[in-house]
Design a protein around this motif. Structure first.
Motif, short mmCIF file in Angstrom:
data_model
loop_
_atom_site.label_atom_id
_atom_site.label_comp_id
_atom_site.label_asym_id
_atom_site.label_seq_id
_atom_site.Cartn_x
_atom_site.Cartn_y
_atom_site.Cartn_z
N PRO A 184 0.82 -1.22 0.00
CA PRO A 184 0.00 0.00 0.00
C PRO A 184 0.85 1.27 0.00
CG PRO A 184 -0.14 -1.13 2.14
CD PRO A 184 0.58 -2.05 1.19
N VAL A 185 2.05 1.20 0.55
CA VAL A 185 2.91 2.38 0.57
C VAL A 185 3.48 2.63 -0.84
CG1 VAL A 185 4.98 3.45 1.56
CG2 VAL A 185 3.47 2.05 3.00
N SER B 287 1.11 4.06 -3.17
CA SER B 287 0.78 5.46 -2.91
C SER B 287 1.86 6.43 -3.38
CB SER B 287 0.54 5.69 -1.42
OG SER B 287 -0.47 4.84 -0.95
N VAL B 288 3.12 6.04 -3.22
CA VAL B 288 4.20 7.01 -3.46
C VAL B 288 5.11 6.65 -4.63
CG1 VAL B 288 4.19 7.71 -1.04
CG2 VAL B 288 5.84 5.98 -1.79
N ALA C 174 6.52 1.37 6.32
CA ALA C 174 5.70 0.20 6.04
C ALA C 174 4.68 0.07 7.15
CB ALA C 174 6.57 -1.05 6.01
#
Lengths: 245, 468
Positions: free
Chosen positions: B321-322, B325-326, B360
C-alpha cells in the motif's frame, strides 16, 4: 472453561463498550470470564518500533497475568496476533520462558475466531437492520486466518446483510506509529479504503481492530461522510452498538 | 545512481501531490495485482511450489561458495570468463577493461538492476563509450535521464502522455499517442544500435551451477539481441543469483513471471551458455560474467540472510500500500518497496536510510505474495531494532516509547493516567465526539479526525461494576 479477556489498551481507553460487548458474548457462550485487573498493553508498540526490551517487559507481565486461564480472548486481531505469532519470536533463545510463551500463544484467540471455533456460539443477541461491509484487518487476516469467522458470526445477526467491498483485505494504512510518522501516506492509503466503503453504500463498515476503526472513522468524517457507521464486530454481535436500529 | 534514501519522507510527500503519478500507479495496481492472482489460481499446488522454491533458495545460500565455484568451473569450461567483483567500482572497472581490451565503442544494454547499483552507464559514458538501453522502459528513462522506479516495470511512474511528449522532443518527430506507434518508433531507433554495438550488456535473473549458464527472462526480445548480435557479451549479476541445477531453475521459473507480470511464462526465457562454437553462426566471440558481492556476503552472514532469497519479481512492491501510494522514486535508490526497504539499509548503511524500515504498515501483504517466502515484515522489524539499539531514532520517539513501557508496567499509575487521558480527550471531542487537531499528533490530524474516547476507561467501569 475459564477465559481471560484481554481488552487491549485501545479498547480500554477509547471504546470500553467494545470490551463489555466482548464480555457479554463470552458469557453468553457459557465461559467463565476473568478480566485481570492489572492488564495494560501487549507490548506491540515497542516491538514494532525496535524497542525489544520494552516489549519483552510488557510481554512477561501479560503472560503472568493470563497464564492461569484456559483461553485468552482478545477483541483485536492485531493484539491477539502479537501474542500468538510474535511472542514466540520475542522469547526465542530463552527456553524456560519460551515454553510458557508457546503454551500461552496456543490458547490465545481473536474474539470471533474463538466464538466460531472454540465456543461454537450459535446465536447472538445483536440486531442490525441494514447493510454492512466487513474490513479485514491485516494481522487478524494474515497472521491468524480470521476471514470467514467474523462473517459467519455476523450472519447470525437479525436483520443484517453483508455486502463485500473490493479489496476488503487491503491495509487501511493505520500501521501503529506509521499513521503518525507518515501521516500523509497513511491518509492516502485510508482514502482508498474509504472509496471502497463508499462504493458499496453500506450503512456501516464493521471490523475487528481499534486501530483500523479510529483510522477509518477519522478519515470518513474528515471527508464529510457523517452517515456511514464504523462499528466493531463485538458491538454488532452483542447489540451494544449505536447501530442497532 | 545517486542515493537519496535519507529523504523518503519529504520525497513521499512530494510524490503524493503528483496526479500523473497517481494515475500511473493506479494502472500498475489494476494490472499486476489481479494479473498475478489469475495465473496463481491456475496452479493447483501453488503453496507447494512456493515452499519448494524457498527451499531451493535456502539450500543454495547455505552452500553458496560451493555452487559459485561449480558455476565458475562449468562456465569456464564452456569458454566464458568469470570475474569476481567485491564492489560496484570493481565491477565497473572490469567492464571498462573488457571494453578497452576489445576496442568497444558502443554497448547495447538489456535491463539490469545490478548495473543500476553500480551506476555502470555513468562509468561507461565517462570513458567515452556510448551506451544504449534497449528495454523499452529503460530506453524511455535514458532519454529522459531518469532512474527506474520499479524493478521490472521501470517506467511505471510515467503516463503515456508524458512518453509521447518525450519522444516528440528527443526524437524530433510528430507527437504520437498510440502505444503501438510509439513502440515502433523506439524499435526503429534501436535497430541500428543493435547492429553497430560491439558489446551487449545484460543482467542475469539466475546463473546455473550445473551448466555454467546465465539466464534472462524478458518480454521484448531485446535481451536476445543483446546476447547474440554484438561480438562481446557481458552479463553482470549478484553472487546470490546462482541456482544449483536446471531442474531447480524450472521450479523457480514457474513462480517468477507469474509473480512479476502475471504471465505463466515470459515471452522469452534466454539461457546463455558459453561463447559461439566453431560450427555455430550466432553468439558472441567473448562472454564475460561478472559476479558482484557489494555487501551480499556481509548480508549472508547476518540475520538478514533471508532477503538474499529474493528473485526480483516485484510482487512485494506491486502489492504494497505504501509503494502504491508514493511509487519507487520516493525510496531514493535502486530497489524500492518492501524488498528495497530491507536491501537498501543493508547495502548503503542503516544510517543512510533511516526512514525506510519504518515506511511500512507491516500489513504483511508482501510476505504473503513473496514467491520465496521472505518474511519481509520481520526483516523490517529487525532493522528497526538495529536502529533503536544504535541510537539512530529521534530522541522524542525513544522517550515516548520508554515512557509508554514504564507506564504500562505500572498498572495503578497507568490506570490513573489513562483515566485522565480518556476524560480530557473526551472533553476535547465536544458534541461531535471527535478531535480535529491534536498538537502532538499532527501527523494523524492533518488528514483525519481522531474519534474521541467515551470518557471513562474500561478498567474504571469494570471495577465499579464489580463493586456493585
Amino acid at each position: 472453561m475459564r477465559v481471560g479477556l484481554f481488552v487491549t489498551c485501545l479498547v480500554d481507553l477509547m471504546r470500553p463498550r467494545i470490551g463489555f460487548a466482548a464480555l457479554s458474548l463470552l458469557e453468553r457462550a457459557g465461559c467463565e470470564v476473568q478480566v485481570p485487573g492489572t492488564q495494560t498493553c501487549c507490548g506491540q508498540p515497542g516491538y514494532n518500533s525496535g524497542d525489544r526490551a520494552g516489549a519483552r517487559k510488557l510481554a512477561e507481565k501479560l503472560i503472568a497475568e493470563f497464564e492461569p486461564c484456559d483461553y485468552v480472548v482478545v477483541p483485536s486481531g492485531s493484539c491477539a496476533g502479537m501474542i500468538r505469532a510474535h511472542y514466540p519470536e520475542l522469547f526465542s533463545g530463552d527456553p524456560p520462558w519460551l515454553a510458557r510463551v508457546e503454551r500461552l500463544a496456543a490458547k490465545t484467540y481473536e474474539l470471533t475466531d474463538f466464538l466460531v471455533r472454540i465456543a461454537k456460539l450459535d446465536s447472538v443477541p445483536g440486531e442490525y437492520h441494514g447493510t454492512v461491509t466487513y474490513h479485514d484487518a491485516c494481522s487478524g487476516l494474515r497472521e491468524l486466518g480470521v476471514k470467514a469467522q467474523p462473517r459467519a458470526m455476523l450472519a447470525k445477526v437479525k436483520g443484517l446483510r453483508i455486502t463485500e467491498m473490493t479489496e476488503a483485505q487491503a491495509c487501511c494504512g493505520f500501521g501503529g506509529t506509521f499513521a503518525v510518522k507518515f501521516g500523509d501516506v497513511s491518509t492516502r492509503i485510508v482514502d482508498v479504503k474509504c472509496d471502497g466503503i463508499a462504493a458499496v453504500k453500506a450503512d456501516a463498515v464493521v471490523l475487528g481492530d481499534l486501530g483500523c476503526m479510529l483510522n477509518i472513522e477519522g478519515r470518513l468524517r474528515r471527508r464529510g461522510d457523517e452517515r456511514t457507521q464504523v462499528l466493531h464486530v463485538a458491538e454488532v454481535l452483542a447489540g451494544a452498538g449505536r447501530g442497532s436500529s | 545512481m545517486q542515493i537519496s534514501s535519507m529523504h523518503f519522507k519529504a520525497r513521499a510527500t512530494q510524490k503524493l501531490a503528483d496526479p500523473d503519478l497517481r494515475e500511473a500507479l493506479n494502472g500498475l495496481k489494476q494490472r499486476f495485482v489481479p494479473g498475478r492472482a489469475a495465473v496463481i489460481a491456475e496452479l493447483d499446488n501453488f503453496e507447494e511450489i512456493r515452499e519448494a522454491a524457498a527451499e531451493i533458495r535456502r539450500r543454495t545460500l547455505e552452500h553458496l561458495d560451493f555452487f559459485l565455484e561449480t558455476f565458475e568451473r562449468k562456465a569456464t569450461e564452456r569458454g566464458a570468463v568469470v570475474h569476481w567483483a567485491q564492489t560496484w567500482q570493481e565491477a565497473n572497472d572490469i567492464v571498462l577493461k573488457i571494453a578497452r581490451d576489445n576496442g568497444v565503442r558502443k554497448a547495447v544494454k538489456s535491463k539490469s538492476m545490478v548495473s543500476e547499483e553500480c551506476a555502470l552507464n555513468d562509468a561507461l559514458e565517462g570513458a567515452g563509450i556510448e551506451v544504449v538501453e534497449t528495454d523499452l522502459g529503460e530506453y524511455i528513462l535514458q532519454l529522459g535521464r531518469e532512474p527506474p522506479s520499479h524493478i521490472i516495470a521501470p517506467v511505471i511512474h510515467k503516463t503515456r502522455d508524458q512518453v509521447s511528449d518525450l519522444f516528440a522532443e528527443k526524437h524530433a518527430t510528430p507527437r504520437k499517442t498510440d502505444i503501438g506507434e510509439l513502440t515502433r518508433e523506439a524499435r526503429e531507433r534501436l535497430r541500428p544500435h543493435f547492429l553497430q554495438a560491439d558489446m551487449g550488456i545484460t543482467g542475469a535473473n539466475f546463473v546455473v551451477a550445473e551448466t555454467g549458464s546465465t539466464l534472462i527472462v524478458t518480454n521484448e526480445g531485446n535481451g536476445r539481441m543483446a546476447t547474440t548480435l554484438p561480438r562481446v557479451h557481458v552479463a553482470i549479476t549478484g553472487i546470490e543469483k546462482v541456482v544449483p541445477t536446471l531442474e531447480d531453475l524450472a521450479t523457480l521459473l514457474r513462480l517468477l513471471p507469474r509473480s512479476a507480470t502475471g504471465q505463466s511464462i515470459s515471452n522469452y526465457v534466454s539461457v546463455t551458455t558459453g561463447t559461439r562454437g566453431d560450427d555455430e553462426i550466432d553468439g558472441p566471440q567473448a562472454f564475460h560474467i561478472i559476479l558482484l558481492d557489494a555487501g551480499r556476503s556481509r548480508i549472508l552472514a547476518s540475520e538478514f540472510r533471508d532477503i538474499l532469497r529474493c528473485i526480483r519479481c516485484g510482487a512485494c512492491m506491486n502489492h504494497c500500500p505504501v509503494y502504491q501510494s508514493v511509487g519507487g522514486h520516493a525510496y531514493g535508490w535502486v530497489y524500492p518497496g518492501p524488498m528495497g526497504s530491507v536491501l537498501t539499509p543493508n547495502y548503503i548503511g542503516l544510517e543512510n536510510a533511516l526512514d525506510l524500515p519504518h515506511a511500512a504498515t507491516l500489513c504483511n501483504q508482501c510476505g504473503v505474495v513473496c514467491p520465496v517466502k521472505i518474511p519481509l515484515p520481520e526483516l523490517l522489524r529487525k532493522l528497526r531494532e538495529k536502529q533503536y539499539e544504535r541510537g539512530l531514532r529521534p530522541k522524542r520517539e525513544r522517550a515516548a516509547l520508554r515512557c509508554w513501557s514504564f507506564l504500562a508496567a505500572h498498572p495503578r499509575l497507568y490506570g490513573w493516567v489513562t483515566g485522565a487521558a480518556a476524560r480530557v480527550l473526551s472533553w476535547m471531542g465536544g458534541d461531535r465526539k471527535r478531535i480535529a487537531s491534536l498538537p502532538f499528533g499532527r501527523g494523524w490530524t492533518e488528514g483525519r479526525d481522531l474519534p474521541a474516547p467515551e470518557g471513562e476507561t474500561f478498567r474504571a467501569l469494570y471495577a465499579r461494576r464489580g463493586a456493585r
